[in-house]
Every structure is written in C-alpha cells, then in structure tokens.
Design a protein around this motif. Structure first.
Motif, short mmCIF file in Angstrom:
data_model
loop_
_atom_site.label_atom_id
_atom_site.label_comp_id
_atom_site.label_asym_id
_atom_site.label_seq_id
_atom_site.Cartn_x
_atom_site.Cartn_y
_atom_site.Cartn_z
N SER A 214 0.81 -1.22 0.00
CA SER A 214 0.00 0.00 0.00
C SER A 214 0.85 1.27 0.00
O SER A 214 1.61 1.53 0.94
CB SER A 214 -0.92 0.02 1.23
N ILE A 215 0.71 2.07 -1.07
CA ILE A 215 1.40 3.37 -1.13
C ILE A 215 0.87 4.30 -0.04
O ILE A 215 1.62 5.09 0.54
CB ILE A 215 1.22 4.00 -2.52
N PHE A 216 -0.44 4.22 0.25
CA PHE A 216 -1.01 5.08 1.29
C PHE A 216 -0.34 4.80 2.63
O PHE A 216 0.06 5.74 3.34
CB PHE A 216 -2.51 4.85 1.40
N GLU A 217 -0.20 3.54 3.00
CA GLU A 217 0.43 3.22 4.28
C GLU A 217 1.88 3.70 4.31
O GLU A 217 2.35 4.22 5.32
CB GLU A 217 0.36 1.72 4.52
N GLN A 218 2.57 3.55 3.20
CA GLN A 218 3.96 3.99 3.16
C GLN A 218 4.06 5.50 3.28
O GLN A 218 5.03 6.03 3.84
CB GLN A 218 4.61 3.50 1.87
N SER A 219 3.04 6.21 2.77
CA SER A 219 3.07 7.67 2.84
C SER A 219 2.89 8.18 4.26
O SER A 219 3.18 9.35 4.55
CB SER A 219 1.97 8.26 1.94
N GLN A 220 2.41 7.33 5.16
CA GLN A 220 2.21 7.74 6.55
C GLN A 220 3.45 7.54 7.41
O GLN A 220 3.50 7.97 8.56
CB GLN A 220 1.05 6.93 7.16
N GLU A 221 4.47 6.88 6.83
CA GLU A 221 5.68 6.60 7.61
C GLU A 221 6.58 7.84 7.66
O GLU A 221 6.58 8.68 6.76
CB GLU A 221 6.45 5.44 6.97
N VAL A 222 7.35 7.94 8.73
CA VAL A 222 8.33 9.01 8.87
C VAL A 222 9.54 8.68 8.01
O VAL A 222 9.96 7.53 7.91
CB VAL A 222 8.75 9.17 10.34
N GLY A 223 10.11 9.69 7.37
CA GLY A 223 11.26 9.45 6.52
C GLY A 223 10.85 9.27 5.08
O GLY A 223 9.82 9.79 4.63
N LEU A 224 11.62 8.53 4.32
CA LEU A 224 11.36 8.34 2.89
C LEU A 224 11.48 6.86 2.53
O LEU A 224 12.49 6.40 2.00
CB LEU A 224 12.34 9.16 2.05
N PRO A 225 10.43 6.07 2.84
CA PRO A 225 10.49 4.64 2.47
C PRO A 225 10.44 4.49 0.96
O PRO A 225 9.66 5.15 0.28
CB PRO A 225 9.23 4.07 3.13
N ILE A 226 11.29 3.65 0.43
CA ILE A 226 11.34 3.40 -1.01
C ILE A 226 10.95 1.94 -1.25
O ILE A 226 11.68 1.03 -0.86
CB ILE A 226 12.74 3.68 -1.58
N PRO A 227 9.79 1.71 -1.87
CA PRO A 227 9.35 0.33 -2.08
C PRO A 227 10.35 -0.44 -2.94
O PRO A 227 11.00 0.11 -3.83
CB PRO A 227 8.01 0.49 -2.81
N VAL A 228 10.45 -1.72 -2.66
CA VAL A 228 11.32 -2.62 -3.42
C VAL A 228 10.45 -3.65 -4.12
O VAL A 228 9.61 -4.31 -3.48
CB VAL A 228 12.33 -3.33 -2.49
N PHE A 229 10.62 -3.81 -5.41
CA PHE A 229 9.85 -4.78 -6.19
C PHE A 229 10.58 -6.12 -6.16
O PHE A 229 11.64 -6.28 -6.80
CB PHE A 229 9.69 -4.30 -7.63
N GLU A 230 10.04 -7.07 -5.41
CA GLU A 230 10.68 -8.37 -5.28
C GLU A 230 10.01 -9.45 -6.13
O GLU A 230 10.54 -10.55 -6.27
CB GLU A 230 10.70 -8.81 -3.82
N GLU A 231 8.83 -9.16 -6.68
CA GLU A 231 8.16 -10.09 -7.58
C GLU A 231 7.18 -9.33 -8.46
O GLU A 231 6.86 -8.17 -8.20
CB GLU A 231 7.41 -11.18 -6.80
N ILE A 232 6.75 -9.99 -9.55
CA ILE A 232 5.80 -9.36 -10.45
C ILE A 232 4.42 -9.32 -9.78
O ILE A 232 3.95 -10.30 -9.22
CB ILE A 232 5.69 -10.16 -11.77
N GLY A 233 3.80 -8.14 -9.83
CA GLY A 233 2.45 -8.01 -9.30
C GLY A 233 1.53 -7.41 -10.34
O GLY A 233 1.91 -7.21 -11.50
N TYR A 234 0.32 -7.10 -9.92
CA TYR A 234 -0.72 -6.62 -10.83
C TYR A 234 -1.41 -5.41 -10.22
O TYR A 234 -1.33 -5.17 -9.01
CB TYR A 234 -1.75 -7.73 -11.09
N ASN A 235 -2.11 -4.65 -11.04
CA ASN A 235 -2.85 -3.51 -10.52
C ASN A 235 -4.31 -3.92 -10.34
O ASN A 235 -5.16 -3.63 -11.17
CB ASN A 235 -2.74 -2.32 -11.47
N TYR A 236 -4.60 -4.62 -9.26
CA TYR A 236 -5.93 -5.14 -8.97
C TYR A 236 -6.59 -4.42 -7.80
O TYR A 236 -7.52 -4.94 -7.18
CB TYR A 236 -5.84 -6.64 -8.67
N LYS A 237 -6.12 -3.23 -7.47
CA LYS A 237 -6.65 -2.51 -6.32
C LYS A 237 -8.07 -2.01 -6.60
O LYS A 237 -8.42 -1.67 -7.72
CB LYS A 237 -5.75 -1.33 -5.97
N LEU A 238 -8.86 -1.92 -5.54
CA LEU A 238 -10.18 -1.29 -5.58
C LEU A 238 -10.03 0.15 -5.11
O LEU A 238 -9.42 0.40 -4.06
CB LEU A 238 -11.17 -2.03 -4.68
#
Length: 384
Positions: A214-238
C-alpha cells in the motif's frame, strides 16, 4: 410503454454521501482508509483470516490461483455452466481448465462429474454459486480432501445466499466475491478475495498492488520509504471511492436480498403452473441470492422469438449464462450435455431490488403469452 430493465443497481443518497466523504479525504485511490475499513468489515462479516478488496472477481480468482501455486501443466476442474471467468483465471496461470457438467435442477456443478474428472494432473476445483445459488459444498469438500485438492468458491453472484446455515463466501477455504453492477451488493465494479489462511491473503495482497504493498500506508511513515519490487504483481486494487460505496452496500445486503427474494417468490407463484417453462429449483439446505432469475423453456419453445417479444414490449431479458466448453476459446473434445442444454433453453427475466409488484406481474403475463405463442404445436412437454 414502461420499460422494465433486466438489471438495476440499488444505489442512492447513502452511497453518494459516502463518496463525498472520500472526496473530502483527499485519497480516492486504492488501499486507503476506506479500502482498509472495507477489508476489516469483510473479514469480520465472513469470519476469515484475511479479506482483500479488489477491482473485480476475475482478479480475485487470478490471485487465488497464484497464491495456491497453480502452475503450467496443472489441471483445475471448473464448473461449466457459468460466466467463463474461472476458466480464464486458470489460463492466466498457464494451467488447463477441465469443465465439469452441472445438475439439471440447480445448474450448479455436479460433484459426480467432478469425481469422474480427477486425474494425475488435477490440483484443485473451482465451484461456482450459479447465478446466486450455492453448490454442493459438503460433497465437493469431501472430494477435495480425499484427493488432496484445493477448493475455491466462486461466490460472485451469491452475496447473502446460504448453504446449510453458512453464508456464501465461507463455504471453501478460499472464496471470491463480485460487486459488479448487477450483484446484490455493488460498487459498479469490484470484488473481494476471502481467505481462511491469513498467509495466503498476505501474499495475494502484495501481488494485487504491483508487488509493493500500500502506497497510502507507506506515505504515513516518517522518513522516505522506497518500495522494493521483489516479484511481479498486478494492478488489482479497488479505489477508495468504490470501497466507500461498498461499505454502505454491505449494510444493506439483508434489505436488498429480502426485496429480491420477494420478487422471486412472486414469479414462482405466477409461473408455477405454466407447462412450457420451469421455474428455478432451490434445495431445502440452501438459500438463493437471486442475482438472476432464470426460467427453463420447454424444448419446443423458440427462445429467440420469446426474447424478441419481451424486448419489443420494453421488458429486458437475457440468455442466462454460458456453457463454457462450447465457447470458441475453449472448444475441444469432451462435452457437458446438461450445461449445453441449459445454455440453449434458459432465459433470464428482470430481477433486481427495485421491481414492484405490478412490474413483476406484467413480466409474467407477457412471458406466458410469448411462450405460448412461440411453442411448436404438440410440444407441450414440461421442461426440467
């Protein structure tokens, strides 16, 4: 002339107010506050280890098979008489769908047909709650356990239905829901994956968001978290807009289902003695969600002509659902004769929570006249 549509979504002021709140929040995208709240409410309602709010039921089916480890060369037995989303999902992961025939009375997958199809490459079964009626899960789960197979419930049409006192969506270890516009609870488009095992849900959630969470959850963290892509995913969000609508709709499931059930009961009364069609069968150990109301026409009735009569008088209708093995994308050796017969003879008539008594009576009257007009002489054999 009044138009009576085949389907109609029950959306109103409560849903609009919920959408307005999302607009004010500043986060209309997926996996935000409304989406997370919806997932918590789904998990509580269904008593599962995890619940994912997704863009549609097809996405839920795909993620389910990925999470269950289905791979190229595997076979998955799927109900034949249904929208082909389960078979599509099997193909998405490179596996082979094997179509199982259905019961003539309910249109749900026949456990005996499933048993006959189990082979050395079979890894699981996807059962379908056909147009809102749960399948025979006691027999299907017994088969799955005996042969070491997974069982997935495609409950796309069945929100609010029950089987032996348990709600659709809880009848297998993994279940998939739809919130498409014609369903009993809707956000226009949408779906959910329900998993008894929270680990399965966690893996599916990661894949539903490109593999980064979740980008929203990461945006609530202090600092600058940078997501790491460890596997192929899909855009299936609601989206949170759709999630807000669904939170309202979940609270209305009982009300809307009661109204659909009243429509179904009235159709049953009005059409029960018509020799040229058969009304739906609901076994005593389950209840129907009535996503659709399908009558089965006598073989001597011209279904296309009946449909033309209904539509010419402003009454919506449809063919029902599909015999998947007959579709060109899946056409191959083997047959499901019961499914093929239902595909030829079933007719869907208006079914939604906004129908009133006069409309139901008009539909039944026009349908009666049409089937009698378009029956071959001396046909008269009762369908079933």
């Amino acid at each position: 002339m009044e138009t009576i549509p085949l389907v109609h979504a029950s959306l109103g002021e409560q849903e609009l107010a919920a959408v307005a709140e999302v607009f004010s929040s500043g986060w209309p995208a997926g996996q935000g506050p409304s989406g997370k709240a919806l997932e918590a409410e789904l998990a509580e309602r269904y008593g599962v280890g995890d619940a994912l709010a997704l863009s549609n039921c097809g996405a839920a089916l795909h993620l389910s098979l990925l999470a269950l480890g289905v791979a190229p060369g595997d076979e998955v037995i799927v109900a034949d008489y249904t929208f082909p989303a389960p078979a599509h999902a099997v193909r998405y992961v490179g596996a082979e769908p094997v179509f199982a025939d259905v019961r003539a009375d309910t249109g749900t997958v026949d456990p005996r047909a499933v048993a006959d199809l189990i082979g050395p490459r079979t890894v699981g079964v996807i059962a379908v709650d056909t147009v809102g009626l749960p399948a025979d899960y006691a027999e299907l789960q017994s088969l799955a356990d005996r042969h070491g197979l997974f069982l997935v419930e495609d409950a796309a049409c069945a929100v609010g239905a029950t089987y032996r006192g348990r709600e659709a969506g809880t009848l297998a270890p993994v279940a998939c829901l739809s919130f498409h516009g014609r369903k009993g609870a809707t956000s226009g488009e949408g779906g959910a994956l329900l998993a008894a095992d929270p680990a399965l849900g966690a893996g599916a959630r990661l894949r539903s968001s490109f593999g980064i969470g979740s980008i929203f959850e990461q945006s609530q963290e202090v600092g600058l978290p940078i997501p790491v892509f460890e596997e192929i995913g899909y855009n299936y969000k609601l989206s949170d807009i759709a999630a807000a609508i669904l939170r309202v709709q979940l609270g209305r499931i009982g009300e809307l289902l009661d109204r659909r059930s009243a429509v179904a009961a009235r159709y049953g009364e009005l059409l029960a003695d018509e020799e040229l069609l058969t009304v739906p069968t609901v076994p005593q150990d389950r209840t129907h969600a009535w996503q659709s109301y399908m009558v089965t026409l006598d073989p001597g009735v011209d279904r296309a002509a009946v449909a033309a009569d209904l539509r010419s008088q402003g009454i919506g209708c449809g063919h029902g659902t599909w015999a998947c093995h007959l579709q060109p994308v899946y056409a191959k050796e083997g047959s499901c004769p019961v499914s093929a017969d239902l595909f030829r003879r079933n007719l869907a008539i208006p079914m939604h929570a906004e129908l009133d008594t006069q409309q139901v009576e008009r539909v039944a009257e026009v349908l009666r006249d049409a089937v009698r007009t378009h029956a071959r002489p001396h046909g008269g054999r009762r369908a079933g």
